[in-house]
Enzyme design. Structure first.
Site, short mmCIF file in Angstrom:
data_model
loop_
_atom_site.label_atom_id
_atom_site.label_comp_id
_atom_site.label_asym_id
_atom_site.label_seq_id
_atom_site.Cartn_x
_atom_site.Cartn_y
_atom_site.Cartn_z
N GLU A 88 47.57 1.01 3.11
CA GLU A 88 48.42 0.93 4.28
C GLU A 88 48.49 -0.49 4.29
OE1 GLU A 88 45.81 3.06 4.14
OE2 GLU A 88 46.58 5.00 4.68
N GLN A 94 31.03 -11.62 -1.08
CA GLN A 94 32.02 -12.10 -0.21
C GLN A 94 31.96 -11.50 1.41
OE1 GLN A 94 35.38 -9.67 -0.87
NE2 GLN A 94 36.86 -11.04 -0.12
N GLY A 95 31.63 -12.45 2.42
CA GLY A 95 31.29 -11.78 3.67
C GLY A 95 32.38 -12.03 4.61
N GLU A 139 41.85 -12.16 -5.57
CA GLU A 139 41.02 -10.71 -5.71
C GLU A 139 41.84 -9.73 -6.08
OE1 GLU A 139 39.42 -9.13 -2.25
OE2 GLU A 139 37.86 -7.96 -3.28
N SER A 199 29.62 -6.51 -0.89
CA SER A 199 29.09 -5.97 -2.18
C SER A 199 27.99 -6.96 -2.72
CB SER A 199 30.23 -5.91 -3.10
OG SER A 199 31.18 -4.92 -2.46
N SER A 241 43.23 -2.01 2.41
CA SER A 241 43.50 -0.22 1.93
C SER A 241 45.14 -0.26 1.62
CB SER A 241 43.56 0.18 3.46
OG SER A 241 44.44 -0.09 4.25
C1 FAD Z 1 34.02 -0.47 -2.71
C2 FAD Z 1 34.12 -1.58 -1.31
C3 FAD Z 1 33.71 -2.68 -1.58
C4 FAD Z 1 33.93 -3.74 -0.55
N1 FAD Z 1 33.29 -4.95 -0.73
C5 FAD Z 1 33.45 -5.78 0.29
C6 FAD Z 1 32.85 -7.16 0.26
O1 FAD Z 1 32.21 -7.31 -0.82
N2 FAD Z 1 32.96 -8.03 0.96
C7 FAD Z 1 33.97 -7.76 2.24
O2 FAD Z 1 34.04 -8.60 3.21
N3 FAD Z 1 34.42 -6.62 2.52
C8 FAD Z 1 34.31 -5.52 1.57
N4 FAD Z 1 35.04 -4.26 1.60
C9 FAD Z 1 35.55 -3.97 2.85
C10 FAD Z 1 36.96 -3.74 2.87
O3 FAD Z 1 37.47 -4.93 2.77
C11 FAD Z 1 37.42 -3.03 4.14
O4 FAD Z 1 36.68 -1.66 4.04
C12 FAD Z 1 38.93 -3.03 4.09
O5 FAD Z 1 39.51 -3.99 4.61
C13 FAD Z 1 39.32 -1.99 5.40
O6 FAD Z 1 38.72 -2.20 6.47
P1 FAD Z 1 37.98 -1.35 7.43
O7 FAD Z 1 37.10 -0.49 6.52
O8 FAD Z 1 37.44 -1.87 8.45
O9 FAD Z 1 39.05 -0.20 7.86
P2 FAD Z 1 40.02 -0.31 9.13
O10 FAD Z 1 40.45 -1.75 9.01
O11 FAD Z 1 39.20 0.31 10.18
O12 FAD Z 1 40.97 0.96 8.72
C14 FAD Z 1 40.74 2.07 8.82
C15 FAD Z 1 42.08 2.99 8.58
O13 FAD Z 1 43.15 2.46 9.28
C16 FAD Z 1 44.29 2.09 8.77
N5 FAD Z 1 44.99 0.98 9.22
C17 FAD Z 1 44.39 -0.14 9.73
N6 FAD Z 1 45.17 -1.20 10.17
C18 FAD Z 1 46.54 -0.53 9.75
C19 FAD Z 1 47.94 -1.01 10.14
N7 FAD Z 1 48.13 -2.19 10.59
N8 FAD Z 1 48.98 -0.19 9.54
C20 FAD Z 1 48.63 0.87 9.00
N9 FAD Z 1 47.02 1.43 8.93
C21 FAD Z 1 46.45 0.81 9.14
C22 FAD Z 1 43.60 1.71 7.45
O14 FAD Z 1 44.41 1.65 6.36
C23 FAD Z 1 42.66 2.71 7.10
O15 FAD Z 1 43.00 3.80 6.66
C24 FAD Z 1 34.71 -3.28 0.40
C25 FAD Z 1 35.31 -2.05 0.91
C26 FAD Z 1 34.96 -1.10 -0.29
C27 FAD Z 1 35.51 0.17 -0.02
#
Ligand code: FAD
Length: 392
Positions: A374, A123-124, A241, A158, A372
């Site tokens: 949040e 999933q990209g 998902e 992943s 997440s």
């Molecule tokens: C084990 C694992 C597997 C994954 N696999 C995939 C995959 O296969 N494909 C893929 O595309 N992605 C994947 N992801 C990515 C995952 O979808 C993202 O990590 C997730 O959507 C959060 O985005 P970010 O890491 O950029 O954090 P950010 O969006 O930068 O968030 C950082 C912090 O800010 C908070 N935050 C952000 N916006 C808000 C808001 N509007 N209100 C309140 N709080 C906020 C968040 O809750 C978090 O605590 C994976 C992640 C994990 C941990």
């Protein structure tokens, strides 16, 4: 919610249980590349015996059964402690999305191969500056004749290293409002111009990756749905998902709870089994109560899906509650172990093969992946409770 099963459904359960007894998967290898080969063989075997894609249409290789039977399948797999199916992204997201939005050609090309694990999907979606705010994604796809030229970067993908196909969200109209210029594209991961770099997780594993696209050519016929209509499909994908994975994982966490009870009976605290400690007993009871809560919440949501089709935003409630309760639950065996909980897997004195610290570290990502906590709270507030939108 009706928690009873028909005679046919019980027959299905008995047949599957017997098959799982007759066909044990064998011990899972530790190393990821060996596990991938093992996982492909295991899923392939299930597919050949007719146990993959229980609720998918027969014409595409599925069993054509109901969602109830699909649920029984998940229950029995968890009960037998059978290995997770390797092609999770294809089974829980790619397949359902193709069934709902794909052309006949796309369905015939991909669905059977997803089920047989002949081709692994990833999933990209996420990018370095587009995770929670996914619609800000910048990976570009520009039409050039009958194909797109894709340039950009994805992250946290992943299994990308082992994947044959990627569900890629790309920006195809940079002038349009951000949700309106996104397309859902299927990309062959063996195309020239793709570089995959593994990322090490806190648990030591390297499940996820960075993926770089440099002038990657993708046929126009690989668009799923409409050009610039990818956002709605992405949302459906994420709801699948959250709903499907949470259902499977709450079953896995119930298995972990049973193991934890067994550990508490064996582990000595102050010269007695930990189950004699009042504090531990309270903690175990709380974990059990929460596990029952998520079980019934998951069944309630399943009932809704059975009546109405695709999973709705309520899936966020399950995902939020399950991922946070799982982390709370895993704190219990670690607190029992005290300083022993800091030992790594191969250490001579590590209790229970080191599975508890490992599970706890792995569980940290669960409140981030698939949106997440949040973000789930925002979805519940806005789309389930209909409270005013964020920032308004
Ligand atoms: C084990 C694992 C597997 C994954 N696999 C995939 C995959 O296969 N494909 C893929 O595309 N992605 C994947 N992801 C990515 C995952 O979808 C993202 O990590 C997730 O959507 C959060 O985005 P970010 O890491 O950029 O954090 P950010 O969006 O930068 O968030 C950082 C912090 O800010 C908070 N935050 C952000 N916006 C808000 C808001 N509007 N209100 C309140 N709080 C906020 C968040 O809750 C978090 O605590 C994976 C992640 C994990 C941990």
């Amino acid at each position: 919610m009706d928690l009873s099963y028909s005679a046919d459904e019980e027959g299905f359960r008995a047949e599957l249980r017997q098959w799982l007894r007759d066909n044990p998967a064998g011990p899972e290898p530790e190393r990821l590349d060996e596990w991938v080969a093992y996982g492909k063989a295991w899923q392939g075997k299930l597919f050949k015996a007719g146990w993959c894609g229980i609720a998918w249409p027969k014409e595409y290789g599925g069993r054509g059964a109901t969602l109830i039977e699909q649920t029984i399948f998940q229950e029995e797999m968890a009960r037998a402690k059978a290995p997770m199916l390797i092609n999770l992204a294809g089974l829980t997201m790619g397949g359902p999305v193709l069934i709902a939005h794909g052309t006949e050609e796309q369905k015939h090309r991909h669905l059977k191969r997803i089920l047989a694990a002949d081709e692994i999907w990833c999933q990209g979606f996420s990018e370095p500056n587009a995770g929670s705010d996914l619609a800000s994604l910048k990976t570009r796809a520009v039409l050039d004749g009958d194909s797109f030229i894709v340039t950009g970067q994805k992250v946290w993908t992943s299994f990308a290293r082992y994947a044959d196909w990627c569900m890629l969200l790309v920006r195809t109209d940079p002038e349009a409002p951000k949700h309106k210029g996104i397309t859902f594209l299927l990309v062959d991961m063996h195309s020239p111009g793709i570089t995959v770099r593994p990322l090490k997780q806190i648990s030591g594993e390297e499940d996820f990756n960075e993926v770089f696209f440099e002038d990657v050519r993708v046929p126009r016929s690989n668009v799923i749905g409409e050009l610039n209509g990818g956002w709605e499909i992405a949302i459906t994908t994420l709801m699948h998902e959250r709903a499907t994975l949470t259902f499977t994982r709450q079953l896995q966490s119930r298995t972990a709870l049973t193991d934890m009870l067994s550990f508490a009976r064996r582990w000595q605290l102050n010269g007695m089994p930990a189950t004699q400690s009042r504090l531990v007993r309270q903690q175990l009871a709380q974990a059990w109560v929460e596990s029952e809560v998520i079980k019934f919440t998951a069944y309630r949501s399943l009932t809704k899906t059975l009546r109405g089709g695709i999973p709705g935003p309520e899936g966020s409630m399950e995902k939020l509650f399950w991922s946070e309760m799982y982390q709370r639950m895993l704190d219990v065996p670690l607190a029992m172990q005290g300083p022993y909980s800091q030992l790594v897997k191969d250490s001579a004195h590590v209790p229970d093969g080191g599975q508890w610290p490992h599970l706890m570290l792995y569980s940290r990502g669960r409140t981030i992946a698939a949106g997440s906590s949040e973000i789930q709270r925002n979805i519940i507030a806005e789309r389930v409770l209909h409270l005013p939108r964020e920032g308004k």
